[in-house]
Structures are given as C-alpha cells and as structure tokens.
Design an enzyme around this catalytic site. Structure first.
Site, short mmCIF file in Angstrom:
data_model
loop_
_atom_site.label_atom_id
_atom_site.label_comp_id
_atom_site.label_asym_id
_atom_site.label_seq_id
_atom_site.Cartn_x
_atom_site.Cartn_y
_atom_site.Cartn_z
N ASN A 125 9.84 3.11 -4.00
CA ASN A 125 9.57 1.73 -3.57
C ASN A 125 9.28 0.80 -4.73
O ASN A 125 9.08 -0.41 -4.53
CB ASN A 125 8.37 1.69 -2.61
CG ASN A 125 8.72 2.18 -1.23
OD1 ASN A 125 9.89 2.29 -0.88
ND2 ASN A 125 7.71 2.49 -0.44
N CYS A 181 0.80 -1.22 0.00
CA CYS A 181 0.00 0.00 0.00
C CYS A 181 0.84 1.28 0.00
O CYS A 181 0.31 2.36 0.27
CB CYS A 181 -0.94 0.01 1.20
SG CYS A 181 -2.22 -1.25 1.13
N ASP A 182 2.11 1.16 -0.31
CA ASP A 182 2.95 2.36 -0.35
C ASP A 182 3.84 2.36 -1.61
O ASP A 182 5.07 2.43 -1.52
CB ASP A 182 3.82 2.43 0.90
CG ASP A 182 4.46 3.81 1.09
OD1 ASP A 182 3.95 4.79 0.51
OD2 ASP A 182 5.46 3.91 1.83
N PRO A 183 3.21 2.28 -2.79
CA PRO A 183 3.99 2.18 -4.02
C PRO A 183 4.44 3.53 -4.59
O PRO A 183 4.20 3.84 -5.77
CB PRO A 183 3.03 1.47 -4.98
CG PRO A 183 1.69 1.98 -4.57
CD PRO A 183 1.76 2.14 -3.06
N HIS A 184 5.10 4.34 -3.75
CA HIS A 184 5.66 5.57 -4.32
C HIS A 184 6.90 5.19 -5.13
O HIS A 184 7.44 4.08 -4.99
CB HIS A 184 5.96 6.60 -3.23
CG HIS A 184 6.98 6.18 -2.22
ND1 HIS A 184 8.33 6.16 -2.49
CD2 HIS A 184 6.86 5.77 -0.93
CE1 HIS A 184 9.00 5.77 -1.43
NE2 HIS A 184 8.12 5.53 -0.46
#
Length: 206
Positions: free
Chosen positions: A51, A45-48
């Site tokens: 990442n 849930c943190d695909p910046h």
C-alpha cells in the site's frame, strides 16, 4: 480511479535501480505518517508495503516520492487523543518518566504504563529508565546484545505479561488499537530498509 506507477517501499532492488537512497525513503515514510498522526489526525492505518509505493520524484532529482494506495482503512483521531499521544511520544523521546506516566494515565493506563511504552516503541522499558538517569547521560541506552537482545527481551515480556497485555488493550482508547497496527506496519518497512533510522522515539520526537 487512476493508475499510479511505483514499486513497493521495501523493494531494495527497485530503490537501487531508481538511484534512490533507502535512508531518504525511510525519512519520507516517517515524515508522512508522523504528519498524519501528530498534525492532521487523519491516518492511513494499513501501510503494509503493497500500500506504500515509491517512485522517483518528478521535480526533485534523486529524491523519492511516495504514493499511498488502498484508502479503505483510515482513522480520524480526535484532538484530545492526538495531543495526549504526542505528549506521550515526546516524553518517551525525552525519557521523562513522570510525563510518560501522566500521559498514559490520561489514556486510562496507570500501573501498566511501562508495558504500553514498550509496546509503542518496540524497545525494552529498561532503555528509557537508563536514559532517564542523569548519571548515564550520553549513553546510547542500547541493549549490550543489540537488536536481537531487545527482541528476545520483548518476546519475554509478551509471554510473561500476556494477561496484562490483553487487559491493557481492552483499556486503551479504541483509536490506539489502529495506531498499534500502523506502527507495526511502519516498523516492518523500516526493518526491510535496513533500519537506517531505527530510533522510533527520536523520529516521532522530531
């Protein structure tokens, strides 16, 4: 812990130097995250961009390979929510107003379902209304002023319905909140890649 070579998914210069196509990168990102969300239910849930790393595939010439790093923010989506969320995206893709309303209702959103649809797709709900009208079959449903016009309309929604947005965020299942974050990160990646496949409902529908 291991070192994994790669470059940020939004680094167009590195993508070009690796002889990769941004459209293939975009398709790969969508495929991986749609598989997580709609099939496995176990979602990063943190695909910046920092990442999500890209490199040349070691066995498939000219194709990208993706490496996900920083695994501290995963969410296990329960099957009931996952299936309802898939129903909603399918309805958005098909512009099925009755099914959009029904799926939103299962999630606890009734009168505010057009707002939820607009927030998920980052597109005006008017587009869905246009596509749902058989007399307009074959039209794109795009805003006459293009993405800039859509963005302006969405900003207007945010100002006008700020209170409703807060109430809706309080009403949706908690799993939805992290998916909002995930979707925002993925849209940023797509824009940075030149939006080669910018139709989010179509990508999710597939």
């Amino acid at each position: 812990m291991a070192f994994e070579p790669g470059f940020k998914v939004t680094d167009l210069g590195a993508i070009g130097e690796a002889d990769l196509d941004p459209r293939d990168v975009s398709r790969l990102v969508k495929k991986v995250f749609n598989t997580q969300i709609f099939h496995s239910g176990f979602v990063h849930c943190d695909p910046h961009p920092a990442n999500v790393l890209i490199r040349r595939h070691p066995r498939m010439a000219g194709r990208p390979q993706m490496v996900l790093v920083d695994h501290g923010l995963y969410k296990r989506i329960d099957d009931h929510f996952r299936i309802t969320y898939a129903r909603l995206w399918r309805a958005l893709f098909m512009a099925d107003l009755a099914e959009i309303k029904a799926a939103c209702g299962v999630m606890g959103i009734t009168d505010m379902y057009p707002l939820l649809a607009a927030m998920l797709t980052a597109r005006p709900f008017d587009e869905i209304l246009e596509r749902s009208d058989p007399s307009r079959y074959g039209t794109t449903g795009a805003s006459p002023s293009g993405p800039a016009g859509d963005s302006a309309m969405l900003r207007g929604y945010a100002r006008k319905y700020a209170g409703e947005i807060v109430a809706m965020l309080d009403a949706v299942p908690r799993q939805m909140l992290l998916l909002f974050k995930t979707n925002d990160c993925l849209r940023h990646i797509d824009r940075s890649l030149g939006r080669p496949h910018a139709d989010a409902p179509a990508a999710a529908g597939r």
